[in-house]
Design a protein around this motif. Structure first.
Motif: not given
Length: 380
Positions: A97-105
């Motif tokens: 995988i090239d990118e990991v996006v960690v998101f909040d709610n």
């Protein structure tokens, strides 16, 4: 973002192949009749075109995943949170995988900026959110071991990282290993007898690069063919994407997003993500062998938390459409007939990335076919 773009099939390529085959037949006929001038002119044109293609930058397709930081908030201890982050890092590395996006709610983005995300990551352990913790751990684990002490200051969130298995990614090189590229960090010391910058690339001796850079910056260095570290010729700093253009996997980058709409809107790739996939137990059930993904430049696969992607979409004021199927181009259940009532997010990532591996490979092969010159497509 909601409507799927129409994409053509392979008919244009088949026409190009037929045209190329027809041109080849005409060339052979000209040679048989003793007229080689037109064939020679076409060969010259082809050589010039090939040279231009070689000089042009290569746009390599990318695959990103989006993960909710809330999965860290549900862990019972720092050790378990660290193990969870390690599982995610291993999964995205194994499946390239090239990118990991960690998101909040969060309900809205507010005055979001990259600097505000950095400030969140620098908070003390007591106030650090699950998303900030996961960003820190993923960045730390992706960094080659010999660079971590320089690039990361001591932090209580990193207390248990030593017990995690290494990623052992291609850019995590040992001292005795030689590769066309190495990750390094710029040093304060001046380069001896040359104009440039000293860089620690994890070898017995530092190397000199041909640029003057500030100290403490992570760079990707093209090592060249010579293994002589005493040579006067400096190495070159190249974009982090350069190794991938050569077919190598070179780790993942990490990005923070305050909510799921920011995952799409603040995409770091030019032109944004052109295909969005959501995963849910309420998604469509399709066998992996029967799934055909469209050709893509930048693909995103999103995962939900305890209550799934549906909750993340409902809590986001930026998404007026509350139906997940309107947010994503595709919505799949990658593990139907599950025996457990729940599948944890870290488990879903492994399951889903394995599920999508072959469909993604087939889509990438179609991209490679389209990028070939017409005479190569028509050959054979």
């Amino acid at each position: 973002m909601g409507k799927k773009k129409k994409r053509g099939g392979l008919e244009p390529e088949l026409k190009e192949a037929a045209t190329a085959e027809n041109h080849e037949s005409q060339n052979e006929l000209s040679l048989a009749n003793g007229d080689s001038s037109s064939y020679d002119n076409k060969k010259k044109k082809k050589s010039k075109r090939d040279q231009l293609n070689d000089d042009a930058p290569i746009e390599v397709p990318t695959v990103s995943v989006a993960v909710p930081g809330s999965i860290i908030d549900n862990t019972q201890s720092l050790e378990l949170a660290t193990r969870l982050a390690g599982q995610i890092a291993r999964a995205v590395t194994i499946f390239r995988i090239d990118e990991v996006v960690v998101f909040d709610n969060k309900s809205s983005s507010g005055n979001y900026s990259r600097s505000s995300a950095a400030n969140r990551s620098n908070r003390s352990d007591e106030n650090e959110s699950g998303a900030a913790f996961l960003v820190r751990l993923l960045q730390y684990l992706e960094t080659p071991q010999y660079l971590r002490k320089v690039l990361f200051s001591m932090h209580s969130s990193l207390r248990f990282v030593g017990m995690l298995p290494p990623l052992d990614a291609p850019h995590h090189l040992r001292k005795h290993e030689w590769a066309p590229f190495r990750e390094g960090v710029t040093l304060k010391e001046n380069a001896p007898n040359s104009v440039g910058t000293l860089v620690d690339v994890g070898l017995n001796k530092n190397v000199v690069v041909d640029q003057v850079l500030d100290p403490g910056v992570r760079v990707t260095v093209a090592m060249g063919t010579s293994r002589n570290l005493d040579a006067d010729s400096p190495r070159q700093v190249v974009p982090p994407s350069k190794p991938k253009e050569s077919g190598m996997y070179w780790g993942y980058k990490v990005r923070y997003a305050p909510n799921i709409s920011s995952v799409f809107e603040n995409c770091s790739y030019k032109g944004g993500y052109d295909h969005l996939i959501g995963t849910s137990e309420h998604g469509d059930i399709v066998n992996s062998s029967d799934l055909t993904l469209p050709t893509f430049r930048h693909l995103l696969i999103a995962f939900g938390g305890l209550a799934g992607l549906e909750e993340s979409i409902e809590e986001d004021d930026g998404l007026k459409r509350k139906n997940a199927r309107e947010v994503f181009h595709s919505y799949f259940n990658t593990c139907p007939h599950q025996g457990s009532r729940t599948i944890r997010t870290e488990e879903a990532i492994f399951i889903s990335l394995q599920y999508f591996q072959e469909p993604i490979s087939r889509a990438l092969r179609r991209v490679e076919y389209k990028s070939k010159p017409e005479d190569e497509c028509g050959a054979g």
